[in-house]
Design a protein around this motif. Structure first.
Motif, short mmCIF file in Angstrom:
data_model
loop_
_atom_site.label_atom_id
_atom_site.label_comp_id
_atom_site.label_asym_id
_atom_site.label_seq_id
_atom_site.Cartn_x
_atom_site.Cartn_y
_atom_site.Cartn_z
N TYR A 119 0.85 -1.19 0.00
CA TYR A 119 0.00 0.00 0.00
C TYR A 119 0.89 1.24 0.00
O TYR A 119 1.86 1.33 0.75
CB TYR A 119 -0.94 0.03 1.21
N ILE A 120 0.51 2.24 -0.84
CA ILE A 120 1.22 3.51 -0.89
C ILE A 120 0.20 4.64 -0.80
O ILE A 120 -0.73 4.70 -1.59
CB ILE A 120 2.04 3.67 -2.19
N GLY A 121 0.38 5.52 0.18
CA GLY A 121 -0.37 6.77 0.29
C GLY A 121 0.58 7.88 -0.14
O GLY A 121 1.51 8.22 0.59
N VAL A 122 0.38 8.42 -1.33
CA VAL A 122 1.36 9.30 -1.96
C VAL A 122 1.66 10.55 -1.15
O VAL A 122 2.81 10.83 -0.84
CB VAL A 122 0.90 9.66 -3.39
N THR A 123 0.64 11.33 -0.78
CA THR A 123 0.91 12.63 -0.16
C THR A 123 1.25 12.55 1.32
O THR A 123 1.83 13.49 1.85
CB THR A 123 -0.26 13.61 -0.36
N ASP A 124 0.89 11.45 1.99
CA ASP A 124 1.24 11.37 3.41
C ASP A 124 2.45 10.47 3.68
O ASP A 124 2.81 10.23 4.82
CB ASP A 124 0.04 10.96 4.28
N GLY A 125 3.09 10.00 2.63
CA GLY A 125 4.35 9.27 2.78
C GLY A 125 4.23 7.86 3.32
O GLY A 125 5.20 7.29 3.79
N VAL A 126 3.05 7.27 3.27
CA VAL A 126 2.87 5.89 3.74
C VAL A 126 3.26 4.96 2.60
O VAL A 126 2.77 5.09 1.48
CB VAL A 126 1.41 5.63 4.17
N ASP A 127 4.17 4.03 2.88
CA ASP A 127 4.59 3.04 1.90
C ASP A 127 4.91 1.74 2.63
O ASP A 127 5.93 1.65 3.30
CB ASP A 127 5.80 3.53 1.11
#
Length: 146
Positions: A119-127
């Motif tokens: 899972y990647i959340g682009v704008t909050d930096g979660v990867d």
């Protein structure tokens, strides 16, 4: 001349199947797709292209609260994950995926690992492809801890 490590990484990325998921709670009174959904999709498609990922599908729930899991395209995306059609799920940020901390934990700690989904959340930096002990805090609270 292209660096061989970069070329290998690009080849690996292009073979991974990415699901883009977009969500908006309330319609912005446009006929058809809302501007926010359109903007999320465009931003994520551009991000995938810049990072060498292949978009396997776009899933969008317009007018659905992130507090609940019974969103039609969200459920369709989860079914595709279970069927092995998806390698990576990308959203603008974790709040687009869910606004429920219990659901966030279930997806992060159980569902995605069980089905080998990054899972990647682009704008909050979660990867989830990176070692990050603070991911739980970042994803639930939407706080940038970088």
């Amino acid at each position: 001349m292209m660096d061989s490590n970069f070329a290998a990484l690009q080849q690996l990325h292009s073979s991974l199947r990415v699901a883009i998921y977009c969500r908006l709670s309330k319609d912005d009174n446009l006929d058809g797709e809302s501007a926010s959904i359109h903007n999320q999709r465009d931003m994520l498609e551009t991000w995938c292209q810049e990072h060498g990922f292949t978009v396997a599908g776009v899933y969008a729930d317009d007018g659905y609260s992130g507090l609940y899991m019974d969103r039609p395209d969200f459920q369709r995306m989860l079914a595709d994950c279970k069927q092995g059609k998806i390698d990576i799920v990308v959203t603008k940020d974790m709040s687009r995926l869910t606004r429920n901390s219990t659901h966030s934990g279930q997806l992060r700690d159980e569902f995605f690992p069980k089905h080998h989904i990054r899972y990647i959340g682009v704008t909050d930096g979660v990867d989830m492809g990176k070692d990050d002990d603070l991911i739980a805090f970042r994803s639930v609270n939407g706080v940038d801890l970088n």
